[in-house]
Each structure stands twice: as C-alpha cells, then as structure tokens.
Write a protein that holds these residues in place. Structure first.
Motif, short mmCIF file in Angstrom:
data_model
loop_
_atom_site.label_atom_id
_atom_site.label_comp_id
_atom_site.label_asym_id
_atom_site.label_seq_id
_atom_site.Cartn_x
_atom_site.Cartn_y
_atom_site.Cartn_z
N ARG A 279 0.81 -1.23 0.00
CA ARG A 279 0.00 0.00 0.00
C ARG A 279 0.84 1.28 0.00
O ARG A 279 0.32 2.37 0.21
CB ARG A 279 -0.94 0.00 1.21
N TYR A 280 2.14 1.13 -0.25
CA TYR A 280 3.01 2.30 -0.20
C TYR A 280 2.57 3.35 -1.23
O TYR A 280 2.56 4.55 -0.95
CB TYR A 280 4.46 1.89 -0.45
N GLY A 281 2.21 2.89 -2.42
CA GLY A 281 1.77 3.83 -3.46
C GLY A 281 0.54 4.61 -3.07
O GLY A 281 0.41 5.80 -3.37
N GLY A 286 -1.54 10.02 -1.44
CA GLY A 286 -2.45 10.70 -0.52
C GLY A 286 -3.81 10.08 -0.44
O GLY A 286 -4.75 10.69 0.06
N GLU A 287 -3.94 8.82 -0.90
CA GLU A 287 -5.24 8.16 -0.90
C GLU A 287 -5.60 7.60 0.47
O GLU A 287 -6.79 7.48 0.81
CB GLU A 287 -5.24 7.04 -1.95
N ILE A 288 -4.59 7.23 1.24
CA ILE A 288 -4.81 6.79 2.62
C ILE A 288 -3.76 7.46 3.49
O ILE A 288 -2.64 7.74 3.03
CB ILE A 288 -4.73 5.25 2.78
N PRO A 289 -4.06 7.75 4.75
CA PRO A 289 -3.04 8.35 5.63
C PRO A 289 -1.99 7.32 6.02
O PRO A 289 -2.27 6.12 6.10
CB PRO A 289 -3.86 8.80 6.85
N ASP A 292 -2.72 4.80 8.81
CA ASP A 292 -3.47 3.58 8.52
C ASP A 292 -2.53 2.43 8.21
O ASP A 292 -2.83 1.26 8.49
CB ASP A 292 -4.41 3.79 7.33
N LEU A 293 -1.38 2.75 7.64
CA LEU A 293 -0.41 1.74 7.27
C LEU A 293 0.44 1.32 8.47
O LEU A 293 0.65 0.12 8.71
CB LEU A 293 0.49 2.29 6.16
N LEU A 294 0.93 2.29 9.22
CA LEU A 294 1.87 2.01 10.30
C LEU A 294 1.17 1.67 11.61
O LEU A 294 1.75 1.00 12.47
CB LEU A 294 2.80 3.21 10.51
N PHE A 295 -0.06 2.14 11.76
CA PHE A 295 -0.82 1.86 12.99
C PHE A 295 -2.18 1.26 12.60
O PHE A 295 -3.21 1.91 12.77
CB PHE A 295 -1.01 3.13 13.82
#
Length: 698
Positions: A279-281, A286-289, A292-295
């Motif tokens: 989900r890095y892209g 700017g599609e997800i904060p 949301d990825l790290l936490f």
C-alpha cells in the motif's frame, strides 16, 4: 521550617488553613503550593537561597493592584474566581493571592474545613534591612561532569547485546523492498528508462506533502546503484536488471527470514517493510493516511515492538537510567538536608524511557521530583494513569515554545531528559534555548537520540509528517536527525560547553546508530544582591529616539518606514536595551516590556501614527507582527505604507521630551476581561506574563 520539621505529626492542610484565615495578609506576599511538608520545606529553602522553585509565587500588593482588580472584580472576575475555587486550581489561586486578590478561603475548603492550629506569631525584628546596591556578580556552579563521573558513565556502557545484522544485508533488503514498491507503481522496471524528477513524481501522482520523501527515496535507490541522478534527470541502470530475480516475493521473503534469523532484533523492521509493500503507493498518492499503514486499526501491533522488548532500545534506556542515577548521587552531596533534585522529561509519550528511569530513581524517592510532560494532554494523562510514583508530577509542555508563559520557572530543574524528541522540532536552536531556560546553571540535558540515518527509517518514518517538520540547516541528509558530532557542535553553540557522548564501546557496532548525549548547561549565572529596576526615561532629540548607547533608530530622508519598523523603533526607544533589531514575532515581554514601558510605548506609537491605541493593546497583540496586524485592521489609514510619510517636526535638543508613565484605567465592560481569562485558562498566558504587562512594575 524550624517549627515544622519533616516528620512532625501535624496536618499541612491545617497549617495552610490557619495561615489563610487566621493571619493578617501583608503587602509583600509569598504563596507555596505543596503536597506535603517536605515539599513545602524544599520550596521555602529555595526561596531563602534566592532560587526559583515550582509552586512558589511572590508578589507585592501595591504593584499588582491594577491587575488584581482586573481579574477579580465584576461579573467575569467573580465567575473566574468561582471556577478556580470549584476546580481547585491551586497554582492560579496562589498567583492571584500573591498579587492582592482577597480569596474566600472557606469556600475553597467546603463543608469539611481543616482545623485552626497554634502557630508562632510573626517574628518581627526592630531592625531595618536593605539590600545594598551592587553590580551583578558572576557566579559559577560546580561541575558534576568531572573526569571521574565521565569515566563512570563510560563504564556503564559495557553491556552484552545480541549480535548485529550485517549492515550490507540489512540495507540490501530495504533497497530491494523499496525498488519493489516503485515497480508495483509501474516505473523503474528495466534499465535505460529516463525521467525527470518532476516528471516521475507527476507520473506517480505523488501528493505535495511527500515531495521531500520522494527525493529521499530516489537517493536511496541511487546509493544502491539502481538509478543515476544527474541534476533533475533520473536514469535506470543495469543493476536494476540484475536485481529482477531477487524481487520475486518468495526471494524477498527468504531474504527477510535470513535477516531475522541472523539478528532477531530486525524482526519489527522486516514486518513493517512487508506491511508497506502492498500500500506504499496509496500513501504516496495521498489516498490513505500513513497512520493507517503504520498503525493498523489504531493499534501498536507494528510499531510497538520497535520500542518495547527491543534489545537496542532497552540498552540505551538502561544507559539513560544509569546516567540519571549517577547524577542524583553526585548532586545530593551538594544539596542541603531536605533539598530535592528536580528532573523534567520532555515528550515522555507512552513512557518507553520513563519506566526504567523511574525504577532507577525510586531509591531516592524522598529527594527527587520527576515531572512527566508531553505536548499532548492524552499522553500526560497516560503517564498519570500508568506511572504512579509519589515523587511524580504531570503537565503539558510544548518545548518549541517559550517555557515561562507555560507556567515553568526558569532555572528550576537539575536535569531535562528527552528521548528521541528534540530532533523532531522545527528549529533546534530555539528548542535548545527553551531547554536551557528550564535548567539551573550546571544542570544536565540528557538526550537519547538516533544519530545515524538508516534507509529503513527514511522509508517507514518518512511517511509521517513529523519526520519532515525541521526547517533549520543542522540535520543529516534526508532526515531530521543529527550525528553525534553535530549534536556536540549545536549544544556548544547554545550554551552547553561540556558534552559527553556515550555509545556501545564496540566501535564496530555501527548498526546501533544511537547515542546518549549529555550536555552540561554553562555554569555561569548573574546574581545580584539588589533587586532594583533602574529605568531611564526615553529621551527624544532631533526627532530620533536614542536606543541603548546612543544608537539612533531613524528612517532615511525620502523613505517611508513600514508599520513594523515604526512599532519596533518605539519599543526600542523606550526599553533602551540596545536591541536595535527586534524579532517581530517574539513577545514584547521577551525584551523586558512591562506595564510602565507599555504606557510609554503606546504613547509613542499613537504620536507617530496619529491613532488611539490603549496600553492594553500591547498585551492583547503581544508582538510587533500582531500589533501591526491589529493597527492595519483597526486604523487602516495609519499604515505609513498607505500614505506619504509626514515631515518630522523639529524638536530642540536643548529641551528633550521626557515620556512619563501614567496609570491607565481598566477598560470598561467584561468582554475584554473574559477574553483575557479565556487565554489564561487555555494556557496561552499565565498570570506572571499578564502581571508584567498590566500589573504594574515594582
């Protein structure tokens, strides 16, 4: 202090109540907010020694009467006092009483009032005592960072650590994973591709907030040999083709497993990189904060193992605890009986460093006060709920702002502790100046800081806005971090001349990339026996205000001064401190402006611009910039930039104009006061700051 020694079976609340309702209040006032007899004795001891102390407030009623009336009279004043009483805002009440506000003490205690007890009467002597006039005397505190102490600190670094991962294997895994991120976004697929940096960023639709991160990611790929950066051009290299077999998922998975088997402490890093892989892209676009990825689901599942149960984090936290214990042992030998050591932790967060520190200090529980702070109220509450030692205090602190208006006393702390916090501030030099304000001369700044940039940190933490908050020029490339040498340099420049850097004694453990850094605040302080304020009236000759030692603030003939320059000139002329160039963003109080100065400054501004400001406007718009904005909004025709500059009226040098300070009545109505009280309650202002402006200078 002699009447109530520690251990005396008497209630401190009874003593306080007796002094509140059973004694006549004098014009010179001293108030102490304390939790027990020991704390009260410590505050009084510091007062007797001329030292500041948390919870200690002094005032002179005659000087503070204008402010006392402003804060206690009328509907707003009554409401303010009622709220302060109901919420038991003891520090606020102590400040109000010390300025002359008569408080309904019985209301504070409610139905179950303490008892009146027998106390000695005032020990008045029939001898007058005056402080002799004297010039400031330079005093120097004894250094605790002696060669013996430094060696003891270095001895504590000898500890066992698990074997490190190969730096080459670690960075190779990170760069391959990053290359995979780009390829999943459809670029950098084979050698010979050519882009411009801006063109590639546009093609990938990178959000504006990630521009600096994007450049840093390209630098990582360039160091790994996958791309060549030449100015604004990006070209993929043959090494990218050779990497293709290693980018298969099973190959990357096997590489990560080997890395963890080699060095288990890398397991959290590998897990985070895998979480980023899909989900890095989306984050870059700017599609997800990033949170949301790290936490995920607002949990610490991914990030928690980075800090808890991590051998490296535990190693450096243990060094922090040992350094604190060493300081306390040395400092106690200098203190009088009952004196306490005050330690403040900046940005304590969830207490990753706090836990070991408190355990190490618990043996000195009766001799220390540990203040747990964070810029977030929720983290302060977390600390209150999870670290319950009797020697602890908890409060909000934004270390990027002036600490005194936030309610902290200058020079009140022996140690300031910060674990991976100070590098996350915008202007590190200013942050260090704020820290220095908190410390007593010779006090320690104890830092636990990452001092090496790893590609993993850039890829993962670079997703968070805080990684890029810095605005100064002190940092390592593509990171907010400083090397240990950079820390030495900036600490030395900001008043910490003696610096000790601690790390693992095995110099080959470069994988750690972290250090404990101890800076000793300069030990010189100005002490004067006489607390007098000599204010010379501002003198205007030939139309120009004299500043400091004859420095003239004027505008060349034919040029129109801007509004900010007019304000600054008026301030400089009255304060007469030699500061020809004021920082327009800093509060006036930083330059020594008090209520007497405020009247004179406003008179000058009104005369120069032909307007009718009140002296309280200097408090409500407390910097050159803010006051200029207020004048433009309220008196638009007064802006020198909007009209021709009038010719100055000649003033005979033989008859100087002397600006006299005149008391100004409080503004009518409650609206202005309610706004003032709101700012006090929100923490934007404290009563000490208010008093300097409208309370009258002594």
């Amino acid at each position: 202090m002699e009447v109530l020694p520690e251990g005396t079976p008497v209630s401190l609340s009874d003593v306080a109540y007796t002094l509140q309702v059973g004694r006549e209040a004098m014009p010179e006032r001293l108030a102490v907010v304390a939790r027990d007899v020991t704390e009260a004795i410590d505050a009084l001891t510091r007062f007797a020694q001329g030292q500041p102390a948390p919870g200690l407030f002094t005032g002179k009623v005659d000087a503070a009467l204008p402010l006392a009336g402003l804060l206690s009279e009328g509907r707003a004043g009554t409401a303010f006092l009622q709220v302060a009483m109901e919420e038991r805002q003891l520090s606020t009440l102590a400040q109000l009483w010390s300025m002359g506000v008569e408080l309904p003490w019985r209301t504070l205690h409610g139905a179950e009032r303490p008892r009146k007890v027998s106390l000695p009467t005032y020990p008045f002597a029939r001898v007058r005592h005056w402080f002799p006039e004297s010039r400031p005397v330079t005093q120097e505190a004894a250094s605790l960072l002696t060669p013996r102490v430094e060696q003891a600190l270095r001895d504590s670094t000898v500890r066992e650590l698990p074997p490190p991962a190969s730096r080459e294997d670690y960075e190779r895994f990170n760069s391959l994973m990053l290359l995979g991120f780009f390829q999943r976004m459809g670029v950098l697929l084979r050698s010979g591709e050519r882009y411009t940096v801006d063109g590639l960023r546009t093609k990938l639709r990178v959000a504006p907030g990630y521009t600096r991160l994007f450049s840093a990611l390209l630098n990582i790929l360039a160091r790994a040999g996958y791309v060549q950066l030449a100015g604004a051009d990006v070209t993929t290299l043959p090494a990218l083709d050779a990497a293709a077999p290693h980018l298969e998922r099973h190959s990357l998975q096997a590489r990560g497993e080997r890395l963890v088997a080699q060095a288990p402490m890398t397991a959290p890093h590998v897990a985070i990189m895998w979480a980023c892989s899909e989900r890095y892209g989306e984050v870059l676009r700017g599609e997800i904060p990033a949170t949301d990825l790290l936490f995920p689901q607002s949990s610490m599942r991914l990030m928690g193992p980075m800090y808890k149960g991590n051998p490296v984090a535990d190693y450096f936290n243990a060094l922090v605890a040992d350094s604190l214990r060493q300081y306390v042992a040395e400092r106690l030998a200098q203190l009088p009986d009952g004196g306490k050591i005050r330690i403040l932790e900046v940005g304590a967060g969830t207490g990753g460093t706090t836990d070991l520190a408190l355990k190490a200090l618990s043996q000195y529980a009766d001799r220390i006060v540990y203040t747990y702070t964070d810029v977030s109220r929720s983290f302060v509450q977390y600390g209150r709920e999870n670290f319950r030692y009797g020697f602890m205090e908890y409060s909000v602190l934004d270390i990027e702002k002036d600490v005194v208006p936030q309610g902290y006393s200058a020079g009140a702390y022996d140690v300031v502790l910060a674990a991976n916090v100070l590098h996350a501030t915008e202007e590190l030099r200013q942050t260090l100046r704020n820290v220095k304000t908190l410390l007593r001369p010779g006090g320690w700044l104890l830092l636990n800081e990452v001092t090496t940039v790893h590609d993993f940190s850039t890829v993962a933490f670079g997703l968070l806005p805080g990684w890029w908050r810095f605005k100064d020029d002190l940092r390592l490339q593509d990171a907010p971090l400083l090397s240990s040498d950079q820390w030495r340099s900036v600490l030395g420049a900001e008043g910490f001349p003696k610096v000790v850097v601690l790390g693992h004694p095995d110099q080959h453990r470069s994988d750690l990339g972290q250090n404990i850094i101890i800076g000793e605040r300069d030990r010189r302080s100005l002490a004067t026996a006489a607390r007098t304020l000599a204010v010379s009236p501002a003198v205007v000759t030939n139309g120009h205000a004299r500043v400091g030692q004859g420095t003239a603030v004027s505008t060349p003939r034919g040029r129109r001064p801007d509004l900010e320059s007019v304000i600054a000139s008026c301030v400089e002329a009255v304060v007469a401190n030699g500061a020809v160039q004021l920082d327009p963003s800093k509060p006036f109080q930083d330059f020594g402006v008090d209520s007497i100065f405020a009247v004179s400054i406003i008179e000058r501004i009104n005369a120069a611009l032909g307007i009718a400001l009140r002296s309280t406007d200097l408090f409500n718009y407390a910097s050159v910039t803010k006051l200029a904005e207020h004048i433009r909004a309220t008196f638009p025709a007064a802006d020198p930039g909007a009209r021709p500059a009038p010719a100055p009226e000649p003033v005979s040098p033989a008859t100087p104009i002397v600006v006299q300070a005149k008391p100004e009545p409080a503004p009518a109505g409650d609206d202005g006061l309610l706004g003032l009280l709101d700012r006090i309650e929100s923490g934007e202002l404290n009563l000490d700051a208010v008093e300097r402006f409208v309370g009258g200078a002594s």
